[in-house]
Design a protein around this motif. Structure first.
Motif, PDB file in Angstrom:
ATOM      1  N   UNK A  44     -46.622  21.076  43.215  1.00 18.48           N
ATOM      2  CA  UNK A  44     -45.520  22.036  43.239  1.00 18.48           C
ATOM      3  C   UNK A  44     -45.072  22.275  41.813  1.00 18.48           C
ATOM      4  N   UNK A  45     -44.970  23.538  41.435  1.00 16.64           N
ATOM      5  CA  UNK A  45     -44.480  23.886  40.119  1.00 16.64           C
ATOM      6  C   UNK A  45     -43.191  24.672  40.246  1.00 16.64           C
ATOM      7  N   UNK A  46     -42.196  24.348  39.418  1.00 21.68           N
ATOM      8  CA  UNK A  46     -40.932  25.077  39.511  1.00 21.68           C
ATOM      9  C   UNK A  46     -40.286  25.137  38.141  1.00 21.68           C
ATOM     10  N   UNK A  47     -39.736  26.309  37.852  1.00 23.40           N
ATOM     11  CA  UNK A  47     -39.152  26.513  36.535  1.00 23.40           C
ATOM     12  C   UNK A  47     -38.311  27.766  36.536  1.00 23.40           C
ATOM     13  N   UNK A  48     -37.237  27.747  35.744  1.00 28.41           N
ATOM     14  CA  UNK A  48     -36.450  28.950  35.543  1.00 28.41           C
ATOM     15  C   UNK A  48     -37.160  29.939  34.643  1.00 28.41           C
ATOM     16  N   UNK A  92     -48.843  29.454  47.432  1.00 34.88           N
ATOM     17  CA  UNK A  92     -47.803  29.814  48.404  1.00 34.88           C
ATOM     18  C   UNK A  92     -46.608  30.340  47.623  1.00 34.88           C
ATOM     19  N   UNK A  93     -46.425  31.667  47.685  1.00 38.15           N
ATOM     20  CA  UNK A  93     -45.441  32.332  46.839  1.00 38.15           C
ATOM     21  C   UNK A  93     -44.067  32.400  47.488  1.00 38.15           C
ATOM     22  N   UNK A  94     -43.004  32.224  46.711  1.00 37.86           N
ATOM     23  CA  UNK A  94     -41.640  32.367  47.233  1.00 37.86           C
ATOM     24  C   UNK A  94     -41.237  33.838  47.271  1.00 37.86           C
ATOM     25  N   UNK A  95     -40.028  34.100  47.750  1.00 35.23           N
ATOM     26  CA  UNK A  95     -39.547  35.477  47.811  1.00 35.23           C
ATOM     27  C   UNK A  95     -39.418  36.076  46.415  1.00 35.23           C
ATOM     28  N   UNK A 126     -46.068   8.484  43.452  1.00 31.66           N
ATOM     29  CA  UNK A 126     -46.278   8.851  44.848  1.00 31.66           C
ATOM     30  C   UNK A 126     -46.643  10.314  45.018  1.00 31.66           C
ATOM     31  N   UNK A 127     -47.198  10.617  46.182  1.00 30.07           N
ATOM     32  CA  UNK A 127     -47.279  11.980  46.704  1.00 30.07           C
ATOM     33  C   UNK A 127     -46.189  12.095  47.782  1.00 30.07           C
ATOM     34  N   UNK A 128     -45.406  13.153  47.734  1.00 28.24           N
ATOM     35  CA  UNK A 128     -44.332  13.367  48.711  1.00 28.24           C
ATOM     36  C   UNK A 128     -44.221  14.853  48.993  1.00 28.24           C
ATOM     37  N   UNK A 129     -44.446  15.234  50.257  1.00 26.58           N
ATOM     38  CA  UNK A 129     -44.380  16.656  50.616  1.00 26.58           C
ATOM     39  C   UNK A 129     -43.140  16.996  51.432  1.00 26.58           C
ATOM     40  N   UNK A 170     -40.450  31.531  36.642  1.00 25.50           N
ATOM     41  CA  UNK A 170     -39.179  31.781  37.320  1.00 25.50           C
ATOM     42  C   UNK A 170     -39.244  31.613  38.822  1.00 25.50           C
ATOM     43  N   UNK A 171     -39.908  30.548  39.289  1.00 27.37           N
ATOM     44  CA  UNK A 171     -40.122  30.391  40.734  1.00 27.37           C
ATOM     45  C   UNK A 171     -40.324  28.922  41.090  1.00 27.37           C
ATOM     46  N   UNK A 172     -40.399  28.680  42.393  1.00 28.66           N
ATOM     47  CA  UNK A 172     -40.715  27.379  42.972  1.00 28.66           C
ATOM     48  C   UNK A 172     -41.947  27.603  43.841  1.00 28.66           C
ATOM     49  N   UNK A 173     -43.105  27.177  43.369  1.00 28.48           N
ATOM     50  CA  UNK A 173     -44.387  27.568  43.956  1.00 28.48           C
ATOM     51  C   UNK A 173     -45.165  26.337  44.392  1.00 28.48           C
ATOM     52  N   UNK A 174     -45.777  26.401  45.579  1.00 26.63           N
ATOM     53  CA  UNK A 174     -46.666  25.349  46.070  1.00 26.63           C
ATOM     54  C   UNK A 174     -48.106  25.796  45.859  1.00 26.63           C
TER      55      UNK A 174
END
Length: 403
Positions: free
Chosen positions: A275-279, A298-301, A149-152, A392-396
């Motif tokens: 969405x990519x996310x990694x420590x 779309x960058x996080x803080x 699926x795609x889920x936003x 080290x982020x959670x990025x869209x």
């Protein structure tokens, strides 16, 4: 602190009820609530797809149980007098009409399994009088197909082709078909295919006519739903085994996921969003060679997001990364260490900290262009590979385009 731990241990599993589902989960509350939203969105999609819905009594809901480990999942199935199947991450038990599953290595695959088991549940209760169809490729194929699926967070599209996944069903199915798998025996129910191959057969038959079912598929699906045995009727509709195999391979070659993961984790948000996310570092690259890859990040803080510009292996790759403070850097991983190739300032616009970048490959060199005419490079790198990167982020990543 001991009291808080005891309260946590005593709290037990989380229960989430929606209009159509009751989910009992061993996972965090926030995740259970998100699963509830996914399931409720899926119910409407399932009803439209199957042209029917399970009949529920007043106050009755479809039951789903989610576990953290295989051991807990298997124990619950044995308690329900079911035999836990080998090599499975979930199971729909027809006797108690409950979908059971446990956590998988990635968020995307965990959601795929959630939708897989609840597809079985919905399919059986709405179309088969709660009996398993006799064709394995069909029974598992529909659940594998609708599970991806795609889920936003709001909108759910079932039956999607993820832009990137660790499991990479299309590539694995193509490998099966180019190998020695007996497709005739699979279709006729004399052999069980791999799950990727079941996915491929079902997806081809149900969407291979420009997104619509191949002629004759809906008739065969109705027969299988009503208990028919797999037979030669398949070949009368879709060609003899050798011809169908050739057609399936030709279709599947064009149905590949566009990105290949090098380091997890990635989730599919839409046809042009991931969405990519990694420590630490997570990267993926385009499967096919491309000369341009453009994306809005779309960058996080905190943390970094950007692009992959070269990869020859897990210990030799190069990334272009930016952060919300407007820093840009190009770093190459080689021989177990990082080398800083270039750094500078980049424009970060909007309240969501978004930046548009375009990576271009020309004459063996890679250049990165950003808003406002800012450029980095060019660099001559071995085996340039355009893709995405997170550190080290959670990025869209959205508005993805390549050529």
């Amino acid at each position: 602190m001991l009291l808080a731990l005891l309260l946590c241990m005593a709290s037990g599993p989380e229960t989430v009820e929606t209009e159509h589902y009751r989910l009992v989960s061993e996972g965090p509350r926030a995740e259970a609530e998100e699963f509830g939203r996914v399931l409720e969105a899926a119910h409407a999609r399932f009803a439209s797809y199957f042209k029917a819905a399970p009949k529920l009594g007043k106050g009755e809901r479809l039951q789903v149980r989610f576990f953290e480990t295989r051991e807990a999942w298997a124990a619950a199935l044995r308690e329900a007098k079911a035999t836990p199947p080998d090599g499975a991450g979930g199971y729909y038990w027809t006797e108690d009409r409950t979908a059971y599953l446990y956590r998988q290595p990635t968020r995307l695959f965990t959601r795929a399994l959630l939708l897989h088991e609840t597809t079985h549940q919905f399919h059986f209760l709405s179309r088969t009088r709660n009996r398993e169809p006799q064709a394995y490729w069909y029974k598992e194929g529909v659940a594998e197909c609708l599970g991806w699926s795609h889920w936003d967070g709001t909108e759910l599209l079932i039956g999607a082709l993820p832009l990137v996944s660790l499991e990479d069903y299309p590539a694995k199915a193509l490998e099966d078909l180019r190998g020695s798998v007996d497709l005739e025996a699979v279709v006729e129910g004399r052999a069980e295919p791999s799950r990727p191959l079941a996915w491929a057969i079902y997806r081809h038959l149900s969407t291979g006519n420009a997104g619509k079912p191949l002629r004759g598929f809906e008739r065969i699906a109705d027969k299988l739903d009503n208990g028919a045995k797999p037979s030669s009727i398949f070949w009368k509709s879709f060609g003899q085994p050798a011809a169908y195999r050739k057609a399936l391979i030709a279709w599947l070659e064009k149905e590949q996921q566009p990105f290949v993961p090098l380091f997890v984790e990635w989730d599919s948000l839409g046809a042009d969003r991931v969405r990519g996310f990694s420590g630490g570092m997570a990267t993926c690259r385009l499967r096919a060679k491309a000369t341009t890859l453009a994306v809005t990040i779309q960058l996080p803080e905190r943390g970094w997001g950007g692009g992959l510009i070269h990869a020859t292996g897990p210990e030799d790759y190069t990334v272009f990364l930016v952060d919300r403070a407007g820093h840009g850097r190009v770093s190459r991983r080689r021989a177990g260490a990082w080398e800083n190739i270039e750094q500078g300032t980049v424009p970060v616009a909007g309240e969501d900290g978004s930046v548009r970048l375009e990576m271009t490959l020309k004459d063996g060199s890679v250049r990165v262009g950003l808003d406002g005419g800012v450029t980095f490079g060019p660099w001559e790198l071995p085996d340039p590979a355009l893709g995405l990167a997170v550190d080290g982020a959670d990025v869209v990543f959205r508005d993805l385009a390549w050529r």
